[in-house]
Write a protein that holds these residues in place. Sequence first.
Motif, PDB file in Angstrom:
ATOM      1  N   ASP A 160       0.826  -1.213   0.000  1.00  0.00           N
ATOM      2  CA  ASP A 160       0.000   0.000   0.000  1.00  0.00           C
ATOM      3  C   ASP A 160       0.855   1.255   0.000  1.00  0.00           C
ATOM      4  O   ASP A 160       0.545   2.242  -0.679  1.00  0.00           O
ATOM      5  N   ALA A 161       1.944   1.236   0.795  1.00  0.00           N
ATOM      6  CA  ALA A 161       2.788   2.426   0.916  1.00  0.00           C
ATOM      7  C   ALA A 161       3.531   2.727  -0.381  1.00  0.00           C
ATOM      8  O   ALA A 161       3.702   3.893  -0.761  1.00  0.00           O
ATOM      9  N   GLY A 217      -0.054  -0.501  -7.881  1.00  0.00           N
ATOM     10  CA  GLY A 217       0.148  -0.409  -9.324  1.00  0.00           C
ATOM     11  C   GLY A 217       1.611  -0.404  -9.713  1.00  0.00           C
ATOM     12  O   GLY A 217       1.998  -0.967 -10.753  1.00  0.00           O
ATOM     13  N   VAL A 218       2.455   0.217  -8.887  1.00  0.00           N
ATOM     14  CA  VAL A 218       3.902   0.256  -9.153  1.00  0.00           C
ATOM     15  C   VAL A 218       4.468  -1.153  -9.176  1.00  0.00           C
ATOM     16  O   VAL A 218       5.420  -1.447  -9.925  1.00  0.00           O
ATOM     17  N   LEU A 219       3.891  -2.047  -8.385  1.00  0.00           N
ATOM     18  CA  LEU A 219       4.408  -3.403  -8.242  1.00  0.00           C
ATOM     19  C   LEU A 219       3.736  -4.397  -9.179  1.00  0.00           C
ATOM     20  O   LEU A 219       4.034  -5.585  -9.154  1.00  0.00           O
ATOM     21  N   GLY A 220       2.802  -3.911  -9.988  1.00  0.00           N
ATOM     22  CA  GLY A 220       2.105  -4.799 -10.903  1.00  0.00           C
ATOM     23  C   GLY A 220       1.000  -5.594 -10.250  1.00  0.00           C
ATOM     24  O   GLY A 220       0.609  -6.657 -10.737  1.00  0.00           O
ATOM     25  N   ASP A 222      -4.814  -2.324  -8.164  1.00  0.00           N
ATOM     26  CA  ASP A 222      -4.749  -0.962  -7.636  1.00  0.00           C
ATOM     27  C   ASP A 222      -5.542  -0.798  -6.347  1.00  0.00           C
ATOM     28  O   ASP A 222      -5.448   0.226  -5.686  1.00  0.00           O
ATOM     29  N   GLN A 223      -6.333  -1.806  -5.974  1.00  0.00           N
ATOM     30  CA  GLN A 223      -7.134  -1.701  -4.753  1.00  0.00           C
ATOM     31  C   GLN A 223      -6.229  -1.896  -3.544  1.00  0.00           C
ATOM     32  O   GLN A 223      -5.501  -2.893  -3.443  1.00  0.00           O
ATOM     33  N   PRO A 224      -6.227  -0.967  -2.578  1.00  0.00           N
ATOM     34  CA  PRO A 224      -5.352  -1.094  -1.407  1.00  0.00           C
ATOM     35  C   PRO A 224      -5.806  -2.236  -0.497  1.00  0.00           C
ATOM     36  O   PRO A 224      -6.949  -2.693  -0.559  1.00  0.00           O
ATOM     37  N   TYR A 225      -4.892  -2.668   0.356  1.00  0.00           N
ATOM     38  CA  TYR A 225      -5.220  -3.712   1.324  1.00  0.00           C
ATOM     39  C   TYR A 225      -5.832  -3.140   2.596  1.00  0.00           C
ATOM     40  O   TYR A 225      -6.540  -3.844   3.310  1.00  0.00           O
ATOM     41  N   TYR A 226      -5.501  -1.883   2.897  1.00  0.00           N
ATOM     42  CA  TYR A 226      -5.985  -1.267   4.127  1.00  0.00           C
ATOM     43  C   TYR A 226      -6.629   0.079   3.824  1.00  0.00           C
ATOM     44  O   TYR A 226      -6.240   0.772   2.880  1.00  0.00           O
ATOM     45  N   SER A 227      -7.611   0.434   4.674  1.00  0.00           N
ATOM     46  CA  SER A 227      -8.071   1.816   4.770  1.00  0.00           C
ATOM     47  C   SER A 227      -7.728   2.283   6.184  1.00  0.00           C
ATOM     48  O   SER A 227      -7.048   1.572   6.924  1.00  0.00           O
ATOM     49  N   ALA A 228      -8.195   3.437   6.573  1.00  0.00           N
ATOM     50  CA  ALA A 228      -7.838   3.965   7.888  1.00  0.00           C
ATOM     51  C   ALA A 228      -8.272   3.043   9.020  1.00  0.00           C
ATOM     52  O   ALA A 228      -7.578   2.911  10.031  1.00  0.00           O
TER      53      ALA A 228
END
Length: 727
Positions: free
Chosen positions: A387-388, A392-395, A398-404
Amino acid sequence: MSYENWKSANKVCVIGAGTMGAGIAAHLANIGFDVTLLDLTKESVQTAFDRAKAVKPSHFYVPETANKIRLGSISENLDWVSEADWVCEAIVEKLDLKRELFSKIEPLLSESAMISTNTSGLQISLLSEGRSESFQRRFLGTHFFNPPRYLKLLELIPTNVTDLKAVEAFASFLEERCARRVVIAKDTPGFIANRFGMWSMFHAVHVAEKLGLSIEAVDAICGPFLGRPRSGAFRLNDIVGLDIMQDIATNLQTRCSDDPHMDTLNTPRSMATLMERGHIGSKSSAGYYRREGKEFLVLDLGTLVYRQPYDITIPSLKEHARKPLGERIRCALESKDEAGEFLRNHLISTLKYADFLKEEIAHSIQDFDRVMKWGFAWEMGPFELIDAIGPGVLGLSDQPYYSATDQRNFEGTFVQLAPQPQYATIQDFPVIESNDGFNVRDLGDGVKAISLTTKMGTITPEVVGGVSAFLDKPGNECIVLTSEAKNYSVGFDLAFFEQAISESNWQAIDDALLALQNLTIRLGSVKSVAAVYGYCLGAGMELAMGCTQVCSHPESNIGLPEAKVGLIPGGAGTALLAQRTQAAGAKKIVDVCMAISTGFVSANAEDSKRAGILRETDVTCFHPDRLIQTAKSLALFATPSNPPIWLQPIGPIAGMIDTAQEELRLKGGFTSHDELIADNVKHVFTKSNSFESALLEERVAFLTLCKTGLTLARIRHMLENGKPLKN
């Protein structure tokens, strides 16, 4: 069956006195359990335990704790397991031997005892086959990390027949009583830590060999820059042991034949060569690094011979080092130097492998991340890191693993993260007031934290004045004194004294000392607890001593090292220790006096109690992540201290101190200036006739020493070099 009694368990029988068994026994004895340790014979248990007592860094906080562990043999004393609230099996990692042992101990077990097997990768369900239903329902696997004293993670592994209430009760016991951070893992090969962590370790070696990179370069990349410990990649291999790595890899390859990524666990060329030579890591003094006296040689991955280490400069590491972790890795991935090349080949594959494995080995991505943070000391777990950096950079998706407040589950939807207020850090509490050098944070329930914000928790005149003014305001009668730095406090700002001495501004020094003394004493007049960790030194320690109680992280280095810079504690530290040891007997008075005179700093919190620097009523918070909440709980019930009672010490104290000084002189290294410092400490201890006069005497002594050129030289040397000068 009810598991209510597990929370009060106190008697533990550890079976197996090898590296892990002895380490577990030592950890449990350290924190107050009644521990029995068994091995095959009386001779083998004694030999193994003697080896464990000699381990560096030590398994024990203080050597005396080792004497509290009862030793016995499986052949003669196996019936001792019937006394145990918890039987912790930790013999050699052989399935048949463990199962044979369980068949012997089952008839001896208390009906309510906890029973566990410690393993780094054996299948837990196979170990309990053939045992009774009662045994199987309360049987779990534990994966302690070595050494248990220092590594807080414990993977807890139930089988499909373990009672869920037993899992819950045992996890609670391990968290509440055993100072562990528990992750419940699936009963899969290597669990989470070894399945993923070992793969990552092997992969780094393969990539380094493929790219022709040096060990120094890879360790520079894989250390703090990547949010990992300074051991990097190859030094970590040596610490773990190449033989241990090989055994784990072989086991994983045998049991994970369906995993298409298992070829990464093939033995790298360099590792195979080292193992052929018997160079299996730190325990053999040679692995990827070889100790030569006080120096280390490093293996050249090309020639496979040892050489002097290179000085490594990698532009992207220097350029991006101060950026947040995700940003600096994202920038390094785009660089054309060794860091970019290595990270593109290693890190991206490693994070993708975590994504591939997650559902097979973990119950959640948070559990996966916690294992790598708590067991491998990563700053971020793999999914936090994805996420950090940016998926997308890692292929990746694009959906993050965490939210707040949520984490993505394996079905792709977000679920709420369970709050754990008992593990809150000081930064988790709101700032209600900002001052020069400290914040005031609201801990709730009427407790406020005075939290230092200076570099390394340094105490300055501004901090002393600000905290004093804060305490004078109504409503500030229940506090926790702590810090937001990497250490609680390294003491008073030496630069202040260096400047004042250079300008002969003796009044400024005396004013600063008087203000510090007054604050130290003032802290005791309110409900106050110092929450200390890391270094707790000098003036920071004096302020902690002034509080009604000190609550210490167990690995805190605590002391009054002013003698190292040619001074004595002048913020009430000398006077308080003189007052607190008066009724302790002549030997303790002399020992504490000499501890001040030599600048003693403890190896840990329990060691500081043994040395008389902390009181027996001070508390060691053995759980590494509960310091703030423990300190808050203590503050709520703290009792403000009465004015110190002064008792004139009885006996020939001065003469005994002189004898102790003479012994140091004869050993060498105790200079005439050290003797002058010690004489001033002795004067406070033996000539003061009240606490008030002791405060005056310590200030006078402090100023007298400031006026000597040797003290100024020590102060300047410490400021310039970060090391003490012996002059």
